[in-house]
Scaffold this active site. Structure first.
Site: not given
Ligand code: NAD
Length: 363
Positions: A132, A217
């Site tokens: 990510k 996140y």
């Protein structure tokens, strides 16, 4: 905080973690053949988390490396017993097409190199698991999705918390309305950035700052808990060190409204330690995790009493075993490239709101 201390910060609760379960406990029989994984980019995450995790997987094994540093290649070959034929540079990845030992390329390079490495892996006929954020723009994410589609290979994103039991328990509490309807979510993640020369502070390689790195996140939390996508986003940015954060964002605070009426308040920062969790307010109480985003030891509370503290396996081993299982059993991954693209679209909407100085509608 140096790159090293970032790792220590996220990993420091390891000592508090309950005894890890075997990742393999999740899956039934061992596969006839473990899928070979080539690690592309041998930096901190590959060295300290992913390579050790690969030793614990049931469905995978470390079968190759991609690095631009010959000294690292020699060190890794010796440590993991890799043949010279399984060592590649970023420029020779196309030769992987001939290497039947490698099934998956795990891309762990700086954010803006994910597309380059994914396209090379897909062209060599390999499945791609990518860290990510998927990339630094929507267009680049789309190219990665298209390349894997064209190659007939799978593309997954390293969203490890989608496989972490305590985070998933919170998703269950939300979905089953155990404490009533979800109303408001607070999610925050940050750390005090150290080394001012690292790629995370360079726009060209990182694409953005704390938002792209750790804010993602919180974004994932809000989408996971609600099961929805934001209807609008409003954001503001604050910089207290304009020299260090000349090219990327330091602290961003954003609000999202979801179609059902749930609202979320989130903060990402490179200016301070101490933000590492989320709390969900519901019609009859609350639940949440702190820490929520660490490699180990994530745990939390719920207002009706019981602690949320489920022993978990290595998150990287679990996500890799799941991805390999998807390939072996031809099932869809829970973390497809399309999810990575969706999130980058939302990150871009946050930047857009900051630039415009007003909320941005996503409807
Ligand atoms: P790192 O700086 O420690 O490692 C990056 C690697 O890329 C190094 O081996 C470096 O040599 C290599 N590289 C190749 N070309 C480069 C270039 N032009 N400039 C700089 N480095 C280059 O970074 P990291 O912390 O391992 O992060 C790598 C990726 O993993 C990032 O996308 C990051 O967002 C992601 N990440 C994910 C998690 C997680 O918990 N899922 C945690 C940390 C990092």
């Amino acid at each position: 905080m140096t790159t090293n201390s970032r790792r220590q910060f996220i990993a420091k609760s390891a000592a508090l973690a309950a005894a890890p379960l075997l990742a393999s406990a999740v899956y039934g029989q061992a596969p006839a053949r473990k899928l070979g994984v080539a690690l592309c980019g041998l930096g901190s995450l590959s060295t300290n988390q992913i390579a050790p995790a690969l030793q614990k997987t049931r469905n995978c094994r470390l079968a190759g490396i991609v690095t631009g540093t010959p000294a690292k290649a020699a060190e890794w070959q010796k440590k993991y017993g890799l043949p010279a034929t399984s060592v590649y540079t970023y420029d020779t990845m196309h030769e992987m097409a001939k290497n039947k030992d490698i099934d998956i390329v795990y891309v762990v390079t700086p954010n803006a190199l994910h597309m380059r490495d994914t396209l090379a892996a897909a062209a060599a006929g390999k499945h791609v698991f990518c860290e990510k954020p998927l990339e630094i723009s929507v267009e680049r994410c789309q190219k990665m999705i298209d390349a894997c589609k064209k190659a007939g290979t799978m593309l997954g994103v390293g969203y490890r918390l989608q496989f972490e039991a305590n985070n998933q328990e919170c998703v269950r509490l939300a979905r089953e309305k155990v404490l009533g309807d979800v109303k408001v979510i607070d999610a925050n993640f940050g750390f005090a950035m150290g080394d001012p020369t690292q790629w995370r502070l360079k726009r060209e390689l990182a694409g953005g700052g704390s938002l792209m790195d750790v804010g993602i996140y919180c974004l994932q939390t809000t989408c996971m808990i609600t099961g929805e996508e934001p209807a609008w986003i409003s954001a503001v940015e604050t910089k207290t060190d304009a020299v260090k954060f000349k090219e990327v964002d330091e602290t961003i605070s954003w609000q999202t409204k979801f179609p059902s009426g749930i609202v979320a308040n989130c903060v990402s920062t490179y200016a301070a330690n101490g933000l590492m969790g989320f709390r969900v307010a519901t019609s009859r109480g609350f639940f949440g995790l702190e820490p929520a985003y660490f490699y180990n030891g994530n745990r939390g509370k719920r207002s009706d009493g019981p602690e949320i503290n489920i022993p978990v396996a290595d998150q990287f081993a679990t996500e890799l075993d799941d991805f390999a299982d998807c390939i072996i059993n031809k099932r869809a991954t829970k973390v497809p490239g399309e999810m990575g693209l969706r999130d980058v679209k939302l990150l871009m909407a946050i930047y857009d709101s900051i630039k415009k100085g007003r909320p941005v509608s996503l409807a």
